[in-house]
Design a protein around this motif. Structure first.
Motif, mmCIF file in Angstrom:
data_model
loop_
_atom_site.group_PDB
_atom_site.id
_atom_site.type_symbol
_atom_site.label_atom_id
_atom_site.label_comp_id
_atom_site.label_asym_id
_atom_site.label_seq_id
_atom_site.Cartn_x
_atom_site.Cartn_y
_atom_site.Cartn_z
ATOM 1 N N GLY A 20 0.772 -1.237 0.000
ATOM 2 C CA GLY A 20 0.000 0.000 0.000
ATOM 3 C C GLY A 20 0.808 1.295 0.000
ATOM 4 N N VAL A 21 2.139 1.220 -0.014
ATOM 5 C CA VAL A 21 2.977 2.426 0.057
ATOM 6 C C VAL A 21 3.898 2.455 -1.167
ATOM 7 N N PRO A 22 3.926 3.587 -1.901
ATOM 8 C CA PRO A 22 4.814 3.661 -3.068
ATOM 9 C C PRO A 22 6.273 3.430 -2.683
ATOM 10 N N LEU A 23 7.002 2.809 -3.599
ATOM 11 C CA LEU A 23 8.414 2.494 -3.349
ATOM 12 C C LEU A 23 9.213 3.708 -2.890
ATOM 13 N N TYR A 24 9.063 4.827 -3.598
ATOM 14 C CA TYR A 24 9.871 5.996 -3.245
ATOM 15 C C TYR A 24 9.596 6.448 -1.818
ATOM 16 N N ARG A 25 8.343 6.381 -1.368
ATOM 17 C CA ARG A 25 7.999 6.827 -0.013
ATOM 18 C C ARG A 25 8.553 5.864 1.029
ATOM 19 N N ARG A 26 8.549 4.570 0.749
ATOM 20 C CA ARG A 26 9.109 3.592 1.685
ATOM 21 C C ARG A 26 10.591 3.878 1.911
ATOM 22 N N ALA A 27 11.326 4.136 0.823
ATOM 23 C CA ALA A 27 12.760 4.404 0.930
ATOM 24 C C ALA A 27 13.018 5.697 1.693
ATOM 25 N N MET A 28 12.295 6.741 1.342
ATOM 26 C CA MET A 28 12.517 8.038 2.003
ATOM 27 C C MET A 28 12.180 7.979 3.485
ATOM 28 N N THR A 29 11.147 7.259 3.843
ATOM 29 C CA THR A 29 10.765 7.149 5.250
ATOM 30 C C THR A 29 11.850 6.429 6.045
ATOM 31 N N ALA A 30 12.395 5.349 5.491
ATOM 32 C CA ALA A 30 13.464 4.610 6.182
ATOM 33 C C ALA A 30 14.687 5.504 6.370
ATOM 34 N N LEU A 31 15.046 6.249 5.351
ATOM 35 C CA LEU A 31 16.219 7.127 5.434
ATOM 36 C C LEU A 31 15.989 8.306 6.371
ATOM 37 N N ALA A 32 14.795 8.884 6.322
ATOM 38 C CA ALA A 32 14.492 10.070 7.138
ATOM 39 C C ALA A 32 14.616 9.778 8.631
ATOM 40 N N GLY A 33 14.377 8.550 9.042
ATOM 41 C CA GLY A 33 14.433 8.195 10.455
ATOM 42 C C GLY A 33 15.811 7.802 10.957
ATOM 43 N N ALA A 34 16.826 7.852 10.097
ATOM 44 C CA ALA A 34 18.150 7.320 10.455
ATOM 45 C C ALA A 34 19.090 8.351 11.069
ATOM 46 N N GLY A 35 18.684 9.601 11.142
ATOM 47 C CA GLY A 35 19.534 10.608 11.763
ATOM 48 C C GLY A 35 20.686 11.075 10.897
#
Length: 182
Positions: A20-35
């Motif tokens: 249910g989540v576009p690929l680009y958003r999944r990647a950006m969300t994982a990266l955004a939370g990494a500090g």
């Protein structure tokens, strides 16, 4: 890096959804939370650039995307002046976790001279962090040649960092790859 043409997929796969989540958003969300100190997304797609800006990424329009991955590398590097290293990540690994990105970052912080790559059982994958002294080599890449060429020139500097699971390194390049993940 979100500039792929999706040739093997048959269309812009970055907009396709996994769970249910576009690929680009999944990647950006994982990266955004990494500090990470600075985030940038390179893409020719307005939807991806807008989502990146909303998540705190520098949105870098990539008019040279058809050249191949080297255009994204050069564009991304242009926004990373003053950094000790740059993490390059692709958007077609839908199961990449923030935890693995953080482990990769910690490994780089321990040895800023190493090229740190996420891996599974000794097999190198993405993302990869390159130290600043290799930026010139990365910027000299052309065509559809990525950072692997720089890694091959400096194999002694490669440090593999184990992912949380093999699933994190799975990238979805062809439609048949999606049968088990969408």
């Amino acid at each position: 890096m979100a500039s792929g043409q999706g040739r093997r997929f048959g269309s812009n796969k970055l907009l396709a959804a996994v769970e249910g989540v576009p690929l680009y958003r999944r990647a950006m969300t994982a990266l955004a939370g990494a500090g990470l100190d600075r985030l940038a997304v390179c893409s020719p797609y307005p939807e991806v650039l807008e989502a990146g800006a909303a998540l705190g990424f520098l949105s870098l329009p990539n008019p040279g995307a058809e050249e191949g991955i080297s255009a994204s590398i050069r564009l991304g590097l242009s926004a990373m002046g003053g950094m000790e290293g740059v993490l390059f990540s692709v958007c077609d690994q839908p199961f990449l976790t923030t935890d693995s990105i953080i482990r990769l970052l910690h490994s780089f912080e321990q040895s800023k001279n190493a090229i740190c790559a996420l891996s599974w059982q000794g097999q190198r994958g993405n993302p990869v962090i390159f130290p600043a002294d290799l930026f010139m080599e990365l910027a000299a890449l052309t065509g559809d040649t990525g950072g692997g060429a720089v890694i091959r020139r400096h194999p002694e500097r490669l440090a593999l960092v184990e992912a949380g699971s093999p699933r994190e390194l799975a990238d979805l390049d062809r439609r048949e790859d999606w049968l088990f993940h969408s």
